[in-house]
Design an enzyme around this catalytic site. Structure first.
Site, short mmCIF file in Angstrom:
data_model
loop_
_atom_site.label_atom_id
_atom_site.label_comp_id
_atom_site.label_asym_id
_atom_site.label_seq_id
_atom_site.Cartn_x
_atom_site.Cartn_y
_atom_site.Cartn_z
N ASP A 42 -8.39 -5.27 -0.30
CA ASP A 42 -8.07 -6.11 -1.16
C ASP A 42 -8.01 -7.38 -1.29
OD1 ASP A 42 -7.56 -3.07 -2.98
OD2 ASP A 42 -9.23 -4.61 -2.69
N HIS A 72 0.74 -0.92 -0.18
CA HIS A 72 0.34 -0.31 0.05
C HIS A 72 0.99 1.14 0.06
CE1 HIS A 72 -3.01 2.85 1.27
NE2 HIS A 72 -4.44 2.06 1.13
C1 SDX Z 1 -6.27 0.12 -3.03
O1 SDX Z 1 -4.80 4.66 -1.92
C2 SDX Z 1 -5.24 3.61 -1.28
O2 SDX Z 1 -5.43 3.80 -0.34
C3 SDX Z 1 -6.09 2.91 -2.43
C4 SDX Z 1 -6.72 1.69 -1.34
C5 SDX Z 1 -8.06 2.64 -0.71
O3 SDX Z 1 -8.75 2.36 -0.59
O4 SDX Z 1 -8.36 3.98 -2.32
O5 SDX Z 1 -7.00 1.76 -0.07
C6 SDX Z 1 -7.60 0.34 -2.17
O6 SDX Z 1 -6.03 0.62 -3.41
C7 SDX Z 1 -5.45 -0.74 -2.18
C8 SDX Z 1 -4.14 -1.01 -3.15
C9 SDX Z 1 -5.07 -2.43 -3.33
N1 SDX Z 1 -4.14 -2.76 -4.60
C10 SDX Z 1 -2.88 -4.05 -4.97
O7 SDX Z 1 -2.73 -4.75 -3.61
C11 SDX Z 1 -2.18 -4.33 -6.10
C12 SDX Z 1 -0.46 -4.54 -5.52
N2 SDX Z 1 0.16 -3.20 -4.10
C13 SDX Z 1 0.83 -2.92 -5.33
O8 SDX Z 1 1.11 -2.69 -6.67
C14 SDX Z 1 1.39 -1.82 -4.47
O9 SDX Z 1 1.95 -2.18 -2.98
C15 SDX Z 1 0.39 -0.40 -4.40
C16 SDX Z 1 0.30 -0.05 -5.98
C17 SDX Z 1 -0.53 -0.56 -3.59
C18 SDX Z 1 1.36 0.32 -4.10
O10 SDX Z 1 2.67 0.91 -4.67
P1 SDX Z 1 4.08 1.83 -4.40
O11 SDX Z 1 2.92 2.74 -3.22
O12 SDX Z 1 3.59 2.48 -5.32
O13 SDX Z 1 4.83 1.28 -4.08
P2 SDX Z 1 5.75 0.63 -4.82
O14 SDX Z 1 4.99 0.11 -6.48
O15 SDX Z 1 6.57 2.06 -5.89
O16 SDX Z 1 6.74 -0.79 -4.29
C19 SDX Z 1 7.15 -0.46 -3.48
C20 SDX Z 1 8.52 -2.03 -3.40
C21 SDX Z 1 8.69 -2.03 -5.72
O17 SDX Z 1 9.72 -3.18 -5.23
P3 SDX Z 1 11.21 -2.53 -5.22
O18 SDX Z 1 11.29 -1.59 -6.94
O19 SDX Z 1 11.45 -1.80 -3.78
O20 SDX Z 1 12.34 -3.65 -5.10
O21 SDX Z 1 7.86 -2.83 -3.35
C22 SDX Z 1 7.26 -3.95 -3.95
C23 SDX Z 1 7.56 -3.24 -5.37
O22 SDX Z 1 7.91 -4.13 -6.03
N3 SDX Z 1 6.11 -3.89 -3.86
C24 SDX Z 1 5.30 -5.65 -4.41
C25 SDX Z 1 3.87 -5.36 -4.34
N4 SDX Z 1 3.81 -3.97 -3.61
C26 SDX Z 1 4.83 -3.85 -4.24
N5 SDX Z 1 5.90 -6.73 -4.46
C27 SDX Z 1 5.06 -8.08 -4.68
N6 SDX Z 1 4.21 -7.86 -4.53
C28 SDX Z 1 3.02 -6.49 -4.22
N7 SDX Z 1 1.87 -6.25 -4.22
#
Ligand code: SDX
Length: 429
Positions: A369, A311
């Site tokens: 989720d 998140h």
């Molecule tokens: C919702 O914003 C809100 O409040 C949203 C929400 C709401 O109520 O409105 O809470 C609802 O959207 C919840 C989130 C649902 N999405 C998912 O579950 C999809 C999976 N999660 C990700 O795609 C991710 O965690 C995000 C999009 C939610 C957040 O992404 P960020 O903050 O942009 O973080 P990032 O993509 O830069 O990740 C940081 C690191 C990366 O690794 P490195 O490049 O540092 O090596 O963490 C890793 C990412 O690859 N990473 C994950 C991951 N999420 C982040 N690796 C594996 N699985 C994951 N789910």
């Protein structure tokens, strides 16, 4: 907000400028950079708005480190267990939980707006039966401005109030219509003698051939799911609604933009993606093969993510995920599905991930989720409809945030700038 001193920015030419710092009721202070461009000729640079507060708000507060979520100051854990969704709608819209008279009035106003214009079903018929429900919902929401032209003036408080009630009241009806259309069953009209969520479940699952039996445990579970999804500060879809409404467009169009943004798998589409991920793991060997899946997630060359994890704000357990897991447990127990293989798989996956340094070091925890798909599937909601349920619940938050923006005397049309790195000026030969 109160002034909490100043920040001094010293530029490379040695000039220094002072910028006001403001503090709020909870959370980080902010540096007011509105005069930065005028004073320095420079913009700030913050793709994805990782360090940017787009507004001041009184609606929702999140402490990502503590895993805390407050709606108008009330902890989500208390609202999800002591209130129903319409009470929370009143809280988000008007700033307080309703007293008995207020609750009766609000419920009556919503109840008496649950039917939709009869012509909307003909609009629906323009879609293929296999259309994704979110494409239908984006269309239906945008079309509402054509069916309710008497409540489209964003700057008229009365019309904003009527459109708010219409949206909250009609989202369940429209969502059920979108579902019934895709399964080829007759549309079921709302009934005024049923509560909000029971009415929705009847419109979803009743058929003319027999009486629909309401299961209070499932109704309560879905009502809690609505509460957990109702608002969440300045997330992507809420920011979309604010930016869209800042042009002065009508409330229905702004909410339709929010629906479109929520659809994405990185946002509200994650519940559908998380359940499909569990199905994939199950198909490829189940719990025994979780290690292979986690290896894929950690492999930088694979685009595989653990959906329902991570998140932007929560760097601790999403409080909604905890409540969702409890709700999941209650529903599966009620239905005698305690041994649901998907629930067991999800809990095993969560345990392994929370002990794996890849997730721990990146502070990746389950979000809202991760479990919501399992409980919605158990209730009988089809997977492609999960995000539409999220949109149904989030509509009240979008409206509250939109109203707050329009009522803010400082509000302007949102218009970010950029760092241009394209071709320099050149002439056509
Ligand atoms: C919702 O914003 C809100 O409040 C949203 C929400 C709401 O109520 O409105 O809470 C609802 O959207 C919840 C989130 C649902 N999405 C998912 O579950 C999809 C999976 N999660 C990700 O795609 C991710 O965690 C995000 C999009 C939610 C957040 O992404 P960020 O903050 O942009 O973080 P990032 O993509 O830069 O990740 C940081 C690191 C990366 O690794 P490195 O490049 O540092 O090596 O963490 C890793 C990412 O690859 N990473 C994950 C991951 N999420 C982040 N690796 C594996 N699985 C994951 N789910």
């Amino acid at each position: 907000m109160n002034v909490n001193g100043k920040a001094t920015l010293t530029l490379q030419n040695g000039n220094a400028i002072e910028l006001p710092v403001y503090g709020g009721s909870h959370g980080p202070d902010v540096i007011d950079i509105r005069k930065l461009y005028g004073q320095t000729g420079m913009f700030t640079y913050d793709p994805g708005f990782m360090s940017t507060a787009s507004c001041n708000s009184t609606i929702t507060f999140i402490d990502g480190d503590k895993g805390e979520l407050l709606y108008r100051g009330y902890p989500i854990e208390q609202l999800a267990t002591k209130c129903d969704f319409l009470q929370v709608c009143h809280l988000l819209l008007y700033g307080d939980l309703p007293d008995d008279a207020g609750r009766k009035d609000f419920v009556s106003r919503v109840t008496n707006h649950t039917m939709v214009h009869e012509q909307m079903q003909f609009f629906l018929r323009g879609f293929r039966r296999d259309a994704h429900p979110m494409s239908v919902m984006t269309g239906l929401l945008g079309a509402m401005s054509a069916f309710y032209p008497d409540s489209i003036n964003l700057h008229d408080k009365e019309q904003r109030e009527i459109s708010a009630i219409r949206l909250i009241a009609k989202l369940p009806t429209l969502t059920a219509m979108a579902y019934k259309y895709t399964v080829g069953q007759p549309l079921i009209y709302p009934r005024n003698d049923l509560g909000y969520t029971a009415n929705f479940m009847r419109m979803m699952f009743a058929v003319p051939a027999e009486e629909y039996k309401i299961n209070d445990v499932l109704v309560r579970a879905l009502d809690r799911i609505f509460i957990l999804h109702a608002d969440h500060e300045q997330n992507a879809s809420t920011s979309t609604v604010r930016l869209c409404a800042s042009s002065g467009t009508n409330p229905f169009a702004a909410i339709a933009a929010g629906v479109a943004c929520l659809w994405g798998p990185a946002h509200g589409g994650a519940n559908e993606a998380a359940l499909n991920m569990l199905y994939d793991i199950q198909r490829n060997g189940g719990i025994e093969k979780i290690g292979d899946f986690i290896a894929q997630v950690k492999d930088k060359n694979s685009s595989v993510r653990l959906m329902g994890f991570g998140h932007r704000v929560y760097k601790n357990y999403d409080p909604r995920a905890k409540l969702m897991r409890e709700t999941c447990y209650e529903v599966l127990n009620e239905l005698g599905l305690q041994d649901d293989p998907l629930f067991k798989l999800a809990m095993a996956l969560e345990k392994i991930a929370l002990e794996d340094d890849y997730f721990v070091s990146r502070k990746l925890y389950p979000n809202v989720d991760f479990y919501s798909g399992i409980v919605q599937k158990a209730i009988g909601i089809p997977v492609p409809l999960f995000t539409a349920i999220f949109a149904l619940a989030r509509t009240v938050g979008w409206i509250a945030q939109l109203n707050e923006m329009i009522a803010d005397p400082e509000y302007k049309i949102g218009r970010p700038r950029q760092l241009y790195v394209g071709a320099q000026r050149r002439d056509v030969k």
